[in-house]
Design a protein around this motif. Sequence first.
Motif, PDB file in Angstrom:
ATOM      1  N   GLU A 134       0.835  -1.204   0.000  1.00 24.17           N
ATOM      2  CA  GLU A 134       0.000   0.000   0.000  1.00 24.17           C
ATOM      3  C   GLU A 134       0.868   1.253   0.000  1.00 24.17           C
ATOM      4  O   GLU A 134       0.578   2.226  -0.711  1.00 24.17           O
ATOM      5  N   ALA A 135       1.930   1.237   0.794  1.00 20.60           N
ATOM      6  CA  ALA A 135       2.826   2.393   0.860  1.00 20.60           C
ATOM      7  C   ALA A 135       3.494   2.646  -0.492  1.00 20.60           C
ATOM      8  O   ALA A 135       3.592   3.790  -0.946  1.00 20.60           O
ATOM      9  N   ALA A 136       3.935   1.573  -1.136  1.00 20.67           N
ATOM     10  CA  ALA A 136       4.574   1.714  -2.453  1.00 20.67           C
ATOM     11  C   ALA A 136       3.593   2.275  -3.470  1.00 20.67           C
ATOM     12  O   ALA A 136       3.952   3.113  -4.301  1.00 20.67           O
ATOM     13  N   MET A 137       2.353   1.830  -3.413  1.00 19.74           N
ATOM     14  CA  MET A 137       1.337   2.315  -4.345  1.00 19.74           C
ATOM     15  C   MET A 137       1.018   3.788  -4.113  1.00 19.74           C
ATOM     16  O   MET A 137       0.567   4.483  -5.025  1.00 19.74           O
ATOM     17  N   GLN A 138       1.249   4.269  -2.898  1.00 19.13           N
ATOM     18  CA  GLN A 138       0.972   5.672  -2.589  1.00 19.13           C
ATOM     19  C   GLN A 138       2.194   6.567  -2.791  1.00 19.13           C
ATOM     20  O   GLN A 138       2.178   7.744  -2.430  1.00 19.13           O
ATOM     21  N   GLY A 139       3.258   5.998  -3.358  1.00 15.67           N
ATOM     22  CA  GLY A 139       4.403   6.826  -3.738  1.00 15.67           C
ATOM     23  C   GLY A 139       5.602   6.748  -2.826  1.00 15.67           C
ATOM     24  O   GLY A 139       6.615   7.419  -3.073  1.00 15.67           O
ATOM     25  N   PHE A 140       5.547   5.943  -1.775  1.00  9.36           N
ATOM     26  CA  PHE A 140       6.685   5.829  -0.864  1.00  9.36           C
ATOM     27  C   PHE A 140       7.700   4.815  -1.383  1.00  9.36           C
ATOM     28  O   PHE A 140       7.324   3.814  -2.008  1.00  9.36           O
ATOM     29  N   ARG A 141       8.965   5.064  -1.097  1.00  9.38           N
ATOM     30  CA  ARG A 141      10.010   4.097  -1.418  1.00  9.38           C
ATOM     31  C   ARG A 141      10.096   3.088  -0.273  1.00  9.38           C
ATOM     32  O   ARG A 141      10.314   3.462   0.883  1.00  9.38           O
ATOM     33  N   VAL A 142       9.917   1.821  -0.612  1.00  8.70           N
ATOM     34  CA  VAL A 142       9.816   0.758   0.389  1.00  8.70           C
ATOM     35  C   VAL A 142      10.868  -0.308   0.093  1.00  8.70           C
ATOM     36  O   VAL A 142      11.165  -0.590  -1.070  1.00  8.70           O
ATOM     37  N   LYS A 143      11.421  -0.883   1.156  1.00  7.60           N
ATOM     38  CA  LYS A 143      12.347  -2.007   0.993  1.00  7.60           C
ATOM     39  C   LYS A 143      12.007  -3.087   1.997  1.00  7.60           C
ATOM     40  O   LYS A 143      11.939  -2.830   3.202  1.00  7.60           O
ATOM     41  N   TYR A 144      11.764  -4.303   1.484  1.00  5.03           N
ATOM     42  CA  TYR A 144      11.502  -5.472   2.333  1.00  5.03           C
ATOM     43  C   TYR A 144      12.781  -6.292   2.452  1.00  5.03           C
ATOM     44  O   TYR A 144      13.490  -6.513   1.446  1.00  5.03           O
ATOM     45  N   ILE A 145      13.061  -6.779   3.669  1.00 12.40           N
ATOM     46  CA  ILE A 145      14.216  -7.649   3.849  1.00 12.40           C
ATOM     47  C   ILE A 145      14.047  -8.453   5.143  1.00 12.40           C
ATOM     48  O   ILE A 145      13.454  -7.972   6.116  1.00 12.40           O
ATOM     49  N   LEU A 146      14.540  -9.684   5.130  1.00 11.07           N
ATOM     50  CA  LEU A 146      14.572 -10.479   6.357  1.00 11.07           C
ATOM     51  C   LEU A 146      15.603  -9.880   7.304  1.00 11.07           C
ATOM     52  O   LEU A 146      16.657  -9.399   6.872  1.00 11.07           O
ATOM     53  N   ALA A 147      15.314  -9.921   8.593  1.00 12.08           N
ATOM     54  CA  ALA A 147      16.230  -9.352   9.581  1.00 12.08           C
ATOM     55  C   ALA A 147      17.609 -10.013   9.494  1.00 12.08           C
ATOM     56  O   ALA A 147      18.643  -9.329   9.533  1.00 12.08           O
ATOM     57  N   SER A 148      17.637 -11.333   9.368  1.00 15.24           N
ATOM     58  CA  SER A 148      18.913 -12.049   9.301  1.00 15.24           C
ATOM     59  C   SER A 148      19.708 -11.646   8.058  1.00 15.24           C
ATOM     60  O   SER A 148      20.938 -11.488   8.105  1.00 15.24           O
ATOM     61  N   LYS A 149      19.006 -11.438   6.937  1.00 17.33           N
ATOM     62  CA  LYS A 149      19.685 -11.050   5.699  1.00 17.33           C
ATOM     63  C   LYS A 149      20.254  -9.642   5.819  1.00 17.33           C
ATOM     64  O   LYS A 149      21.365  -9.368   5.337  1.00 17.33           O
ATOM     65  N   LEU A 150      19.515  -8.742   6.443  1.00 16.36           N
ATOM     66  CA  LEU A 150      20.011  -7.378   6.616  1.00 16.36           C
ATOM     67  C   LEU A 150      21.265  -7.373   7.482  1.00 16.36           C
ATOM     68  O   LEU A 150      22.251  -6.695   7.158  1.00 16.36           O
ATOM     69  N   VAL A 173      15.318   5.134   1.857  1.00 14.55           N
ATOM     70  CA  VAL A 173      13.961   4.622   1.634  1.00 14.55           C
ATOM     71  C   VAL A 173      13.039   5.141   2.728  1.00 14.55           C
ATOM     72  O   VAL A 173      13.461   5.435   3.847  1.00 14.55           O
ATOM     73  N   ASP A 174      11.771   5.270   2.397  1.00 13.51           N
ATOM     74  CA  ASP A 174      10.793   5.807   3.348  1.00 13.51           C
ATOM     75  C   ASP A 174      10.365   4.769   4.381  1.00 13.51           C
ATOM     76  O   ASP A 174      10.001   5.120   5.501  1.00 13.51           O
ATOM     77  N   LEU A 175      10.383   3.496   3.982  1.00 16.34           N
ATOM     78  CA  LEU A 175       9.920   2.431   4.877  1.00 16.34           C
ATOM     79  C   LEU A 175      10.758   1.174   4.664  1.00 16.34           C
ATOM     80  O   LEU A 175      10.888   0.697   3.537  1.00 16.34           O
ATOM     81  N   ILE A 176      11.332   0.670   5.743  1.00 10.88           N
ATOM     82  CA  ILE A 176      11.976  -0.644   5.729  1.00 10.88           C
ATOM     83  C   ILE A 176      11.023  -1.638   6.383  1.00 10.88           C
ATOM     84  O   ILE A 176      10.595  -1.444   7.521  1.00 10.88           O
ATOM     85  N   CYS A 177      10.694  -2.697   5.654  1.00  6.34           N
ATOM     86  CA  CYS A 177       9.883  -3.786   6.197  1.00  6.34           C
ATOM     87  C   CYS A 177      10.838  -4.888   6.632  1.00  6.34           C
ATOM     88  O   CYS A 177      11.365  -5.625   5.795  1.00  6.34           O
ATOM     89  N   LEU A 178      11.055  -4.993   7.927  1.00  8.50           N
ATOM     90  CA  LEU A 178      12.044  -5.915   8.480  1.00  8.50           C
ATOM     91  C   LEU A 178      11.318  -7.137   9.033  1.00  8.50           C
ATOM     92  O   LEU A 178      10.686  -7.071  10.090  1.00  8.50           O
ATOM     93  N   ASP A 179      11.411  -8.241   8.323  1.00  3.83           N
ATOM     94  CA  ASP A 179      10.626  -9.433   8.663  1.00  3.83           C
ATOM     95  C   ASP A 179      11.447 -10.421   9.504  1.00  3.83           C
ATOM     96  O   ASP A 179      12.665 -10.536   9.336  1.00  3.83           O
ATOM     97  N   GLU A 180      10.739 -11.120  10.385  1.00  2.16           N
ATOM     98  CA  GLU A 180      11.294 -12.226  11.166  1.00  2.16           C
ATOM     99  C   GLU A 180      12.429 -11.801  12.100  1.00  2.16           C
ATOM    100  O   GLU A 180      13.437 -12.492  12.250  1.00  2.16           O
ATOM    101  N   LEU A 181      12.249 -10.671  12.748  1.00  2.00           N
ATOM    102  CA  LEU A 181      13.192 -10.257  13.774  1.00  2.00           C
ATOM    103  C   LEU A 181      12.891 -11.055  15.042  1.00  2.00           C
ATOM    104  O   LEU A 181      11.764 -11.053  15.526  1.00  2.00           O
ATOM    105  N   GLY A 182      13.887 -11.744  15.559  1.00  2.00           N
ATOM    106  CA  GLY A 182      13.679 -12.553  16.757  1.00  2.00           C
ATOM    107  C   GLY A 182      13.703 -14.040  16.503  1.00  2.00           C
ATOM    108  O   GLY A 182      13.662 -14.837  17.446  1.00  2.00           O
ATOM    109  N   TYR A 183      13.776 -14.439  15.235  1.00  2.00           N
ATOM    110  CA  TYR A 183      13.808 -15.869  14.919  1.00  2.00           C
ATOM    111  C   TYR A 183      15.194 -16.470  15.133  1.00  2.00           C
ATOM    112  O   TYR A 183      15.354 -17.686  15.144  1.00  2.00           O
ATOM    113  N   MET A 184      16.191 -15.617  15.240  1.00  2.00           N
ATOM    114  CA  MET A 184      17.536 -16.139  15.474  1.00  2.00           C
ATOM    115  C   MET A 184      18.305 -15.169  16.360  1.00  2.00           C
ATOM    116  O   MET A 184      18.046 -13.970  16.374  1.00  2.00           O
TER     117      MET A 184
END
Length: 258
Positions: A134-150, A173-184
């Motif tokens: 939704e954020a990307a569609m509204q014009g924001f720069r977004v980056k998704y990444i797994l926490a371990s990969k970052l 970027v306007d928004l970092i989507c940091l997934d799976e923080l706490g799995y390792m």
Amino acid sequence: MSTNLLLEDKNAVLYGAGGAVDTACRLPTVRAQFPDVADRAAREQMSYRGFLAELLMAECDDRARRRSERRIRYAGFPRQKSLREFDFDANTNIDPAVISTLAKCDWIRKGMPLCLIGDSGTGKSHLLIALGTEAAMQGFRVKYILASKLVNELVEAADDRQLSKTIARYGRVDLICLDELGYMELDKRGAELLFQVLTEREEKASVAITSNESFSSWPKTFTDPRLCAAIVDRLTFGGNILETGTDSYRLTHTRSQR
């Protein structure tokens, strides 16, 4: 001259001057949709102004769509997820009104964080990707990444003396989507590098995270107590915290299918 006479020679315009306009002005949608719009203009006896407006609006809409698609590709989401697909009836912990408010992206404009906390299968990643989309569609720069990969990327950048450039790249970027923080568990160096990214973005640009651990259990991930407290502080101050619960939607769905 009537509109019909103007449009009789549309093919010549399309493949002659129209092609030149497309090349010079980069208006591919104008060229592609000219025949259909011209035919409709003739049938409906549009004014010149109405015909031109129709054609240019089509170009603008198509450009907006292509920009959205580019931003979504840049975000690097691992799969497509939308808010329409989310089953709110299956997880009553999630308030649809809250998600609807978040989808307006005011929290991103203010640089606020978002935390989605809950067990595996409760919809955290679905909501993270859907809100990021939704954020990307509204014009924001977004980056998704797994926490371990970052963290791995930051460690490699530090070893190659490219850490400042890497942190600056994520800072743009306007928004970092940091997934799976706490799995390792993260060692002290990895946690410190992640802390630098969060500090760079504090109250300036948003971070949205998912975690299967409550904040009280984060010392298992960030073994340095002071660093853990500082990271929790940066991810919660002024932000939204949504608890998605403990009941796995995937497990419940699988059992019902059986």
